[in-house]
Design a protein around this motif. Structure first.
Motif, PDB file in Angstrom:
ATOM      1  N   TYR A 111      43.438  43.666  34.903  1.00 58.74           N
ATOM      2  CA  TYR A 111      42.888  42.312  34.820  1.00 58.74           C
ATOM      3  C   TYR A 111      41.427  42.412  34.372  1.00 58.74           C
ATOM      4  N   VAL A 112      40.959  41.366  33.670  1.00 62.47           N
ATOM      5  CA  VAL A 112      39.566  41.305  33.251  1.00 62.47           C
ATOM      6  C   VAL A 112      38.936  40.051  33.847  1.00 62.47           C
ATOM      7  N   GLN A 113      37.713  40.206  34.323  1.00 60.17           N
ATOM      8  CA  GLN A 113      36.968  39.073  34.877  1.00 60.17           C
ATOM      9  C   GLN A 113      35.656  38.948  34.113  1.00 60.17           C
ATOM     10  N   TYR A 114      35.556  37.939  33.257  1.00 61.92           N
ATOM     11  CA  TYR A 114      34.306  37.669  32.561  1.00 61.92           C
ATOM     12  C   TYR A 114      33.335  37.007  33.530  1.00 61.92           C
ATOM     13  N   PRO A 115      32.034  37.096  33.251  1.00 55.47           N
ATOM     14  CA  PRO A 115      31.037  36.569  34.195  1.00 55.47           C
ATOM     15  C   PRO A 115      31.338  35.144  34.641  1.00 55.47           C
ATOM     16  N   GLU A 165      34.030  42.632  34.104  1.00 55.09           N
ATOM     17  CA  GLU A 165      34.512  43.496  35.191  1.00 55.09           C
ATOM     18  C   GLU A 165      36.003  43.695  34.967  1.00 55.09           C
ATOM     19  N   TYR A 166      36.467  44.926  35.077  1.00 60.38           N
ATOM     20  CA  TYR A 166      37.865  45.239  34.833  1.00 60.38           C
ATOM     21  C   TYR A 166      38.493  45.767  36.122  1.00 60.38           C
ATOM     22  N   PHE A 167      39.644  45.210  36.458  1.00 60.26           N
ATOM     23  CA  PHE A 167      40.328  45.578  37.689  1.00 60.26           C
ATOM     24  C   PHE A 167      41.709  46.141  37.375  1.00 60.26           C
ATOM     25  N   GLN A 217      57.903  47.438  48.416  1.00 57.95           N
ATOM     26  CA  GLN A 217      57.162  46.878  49.552  1.00 57.95           C
ATOM     27  C   GLN A 217      56.822  45.417  49.331  1.00 57.95           C
ATOM     28  N   GLY A 218      57.561  44.769  48.430  1.00 53.59           N
ATOM     29  CA  GLY A 218      57.237  43.357  48.171  1.00 53.59           C
ATOM     30  C   GLY A 218      56.391  43.245  46.925  1.00 53.59           C
ATOM     31  N   ALA A 219      57.030  42.967  45.791  1.00 57.28           N
ATOM     32  CA  ALA A 219      56.306  42.988  44.521  1.00 57.28           C
ATOM     33  C   ALA A 219      55.306  41.851  44.418  1.00 57.28           C
ATOM     34  N   GLN A 220      55.360  40.876  45.332  1.00 51.91           N
ATOM     35  CA  GLN A 220      54.391  39.791  45.260  1.00 51.91           C
ATOM     36  C   GLN A 220      52.984  40.267  45.587  1.00 51.91           C
ATOM     37  N   LYS A 221      52.872  41.376  46.302  1.00 53.67           N
ATOM     38  CA  LYS A 221      51.552  41.797  46.771  1.00 53.67           C
ATOM     39  C   LYS A 221      50.899  42.699  45.731  1.00 53.67           C
ATOM     40  N   LEU A 222      49.740  42.279  45.249  1.00 49.18           N
ATOM     41  CA  LEU A 222      48.941  43.071  44.324  1.00 49.18           C
ATOM     42  C   LEU A 222      47.831  43.765  45.096  1.00 49.18           C
ATOM     43  N   VAL A 223      47.710  45.067  44.889  1.00 45.70           N
ATOM     44  CA  VAL A 223      46.597  45.816  45.474  1.00 45.70           C
ATOM     45  C   VAL A 223      45.650  46.177  44.345  1.00 45.70           C
ATOM     46  N   PHE A 224      44.392  45.805  44.515  1.00 45.45           N
ATOM     47  CA  PHE A 224      43.411  45.988  43.460  1.00 45.45           C
ATOM     48  C   PHE A 224      42.529  47.204  43.717  1.00 45.45           C
ATOM     49  N   GLY A 225      42.055  47.787  42.624  1.00 45.23           N
ATOM     50  CA  GLY A 225      40.987  48.768  42.702  1.00 45.23           C
ATOM     51  C   GLY A 225      39.657  48.076  42.895  1.00 45.23           C
ATOM     52  N   GLN A 226      38.611  48.880  42.989  1.00 40.44           N
ATOM     53  CA  GLN A 226      37.294  48.345  43.301  1.00 40.44           C
ATOM     54  C   GLN A 226      36.624  47.681  42.104  1.00 40.44           C
ATOM     55  N   GLY A 227      37.204  47.834  40.937  1.00 38.22           N
ATOM     56  CA  GLY A 227      36.624  47.235  39.744  1.00 38.22           C
ATOM     57  C   GLY A 227      35.677  48.176  39.025  1.00 38.22           C
ATOM     58  N   THR A 228      35.610  48.034  37.705  1.00 40.30           N
ATOM     59  CA  THR A 228      34.670  48.780  36.876  1.00 40.30           C
ATOM     60  C   THR A 228      33.926  47.775  36.004  1.00 40.30           C
ATOM     61  N   ARG A 229      32.607  47.808  36.116  1.00 45.46           N
ATOM     62  CA  ARG A 229      31.794  46.904  35.289  1.00 45.46           C
ATOM     63  C   ARG A 229      31.535  47.580  33.951  1.00 45.46           C
TER      64      ARG A 229
END
Lengths: 116, 115
Positions: B36-40, B88-90, B98-110
């Motif tokens: 995933y990408v998160q723009y400012p 920021e990229y996640f 274990q339930g595909a609805q649950k997303l576990v994210f990394g800490q992100g990379t700016r």
């Protein structure tokens, strides 16, 4: 024609107050979520509802209470706000892809909550 | 439980240079992987995903990621970055067991692109 919308975008309030954040999706999805993003940008799931039924409830203080009046809406009510609740809260929705077990999640723009 | 590690919290690069953002996940029989990408000041947007099949997946804006099961990695690459890629990229994983609805994210990379 926003897919996942949240209100308000910004929320500034004092400790001890009670506040709500609203989320609506017009994608026809069955599943909705609340995530918390802390000051270090770490994203963690809080809750998930499928067709108005709670299916994921992570270890979140019971001051946080989600409510889903219908499958297009998932609101988050927070009682007795604390400084540590300051964060960006994201709503998301998803639908299971036919023939797979995958749920692609679509996120709202976020609500920045600041507790003073 | 699944976990995701993004090894770099910040990656500065010059415009038109190549970039690689690293992501490793804890092992499982099968997983679904996402970037995933998160723009400012915006929400998250799905950049690309690996579900099954070809281990190399591409996005419409020139990013690609390769699923490597033996190394439990899903690194994101772009051969030539633009200023507009600053975000920021996640990396995220869901485990169908274990339930595909649950997303576990990394800490992100700016990712910061310098002119």
């Amino acid at each position: 024609d926003t897919a996942v919308s949240q209100t308000p975008k910004y929320l500034v309030t004092q400790m001890g107050n009670d506040k709500s954040i609203k989320c609506e999706q017009n994608l026809g999805h069955d599943t909705m979520y609340w995530y918390k993003q802390d000051s270090k940008k770490f994203l963690k799931i809080m809750f998930s509802y499928n067709n108005k039924e709670l299916i994921i409830n992570e270890t979140v203080p019971n001051r946080f209470s989600p409510k889903s009046p219908d499958k297009a809406h998932l609101n988050l009510h927070i009682n007795s706000l604390e400084l540590g609740d300051s964060a960006v809260y994201f709503c998301a929705s998803s639908q299971k892809r036919p023939g797979t077990g995958v749920y692609e999640q679509y996120f709202g723009p976020g609500t920045r909550l600041t507790v003073t | 439980a699944q976990s995701v590690t993004q090894l770099d919290s910040q990656v500065p690069v010059f415009e038109e240079a190549p970039v690689e953002l690293r992501c490793n996940y804890s092992s499982s029989v099968s997983v679904y992987l996402f970037w995933y990408v998160q723009y400012p000041n915006q929400g998250l947007q799905l950049l690309l995903k690996y579900l099954s099949g070809s281990t190399l997946v591409e996005s419409i804006n020139g990013f690609e990621a390769e699923f490597n099961k033996s190394q439990t990695s899903f690194h994101l690459r772009k051969p030539s970055v633009h200023i507009s890629d600053t975000a920021e990229y996640f990396c995220a994983v869901s485990d169908p067991g274990q339930g595909a609805q649950k997303l576990v994210f990394g800490q992100g990379t700016r990712l910061t692109i310098n002119p």
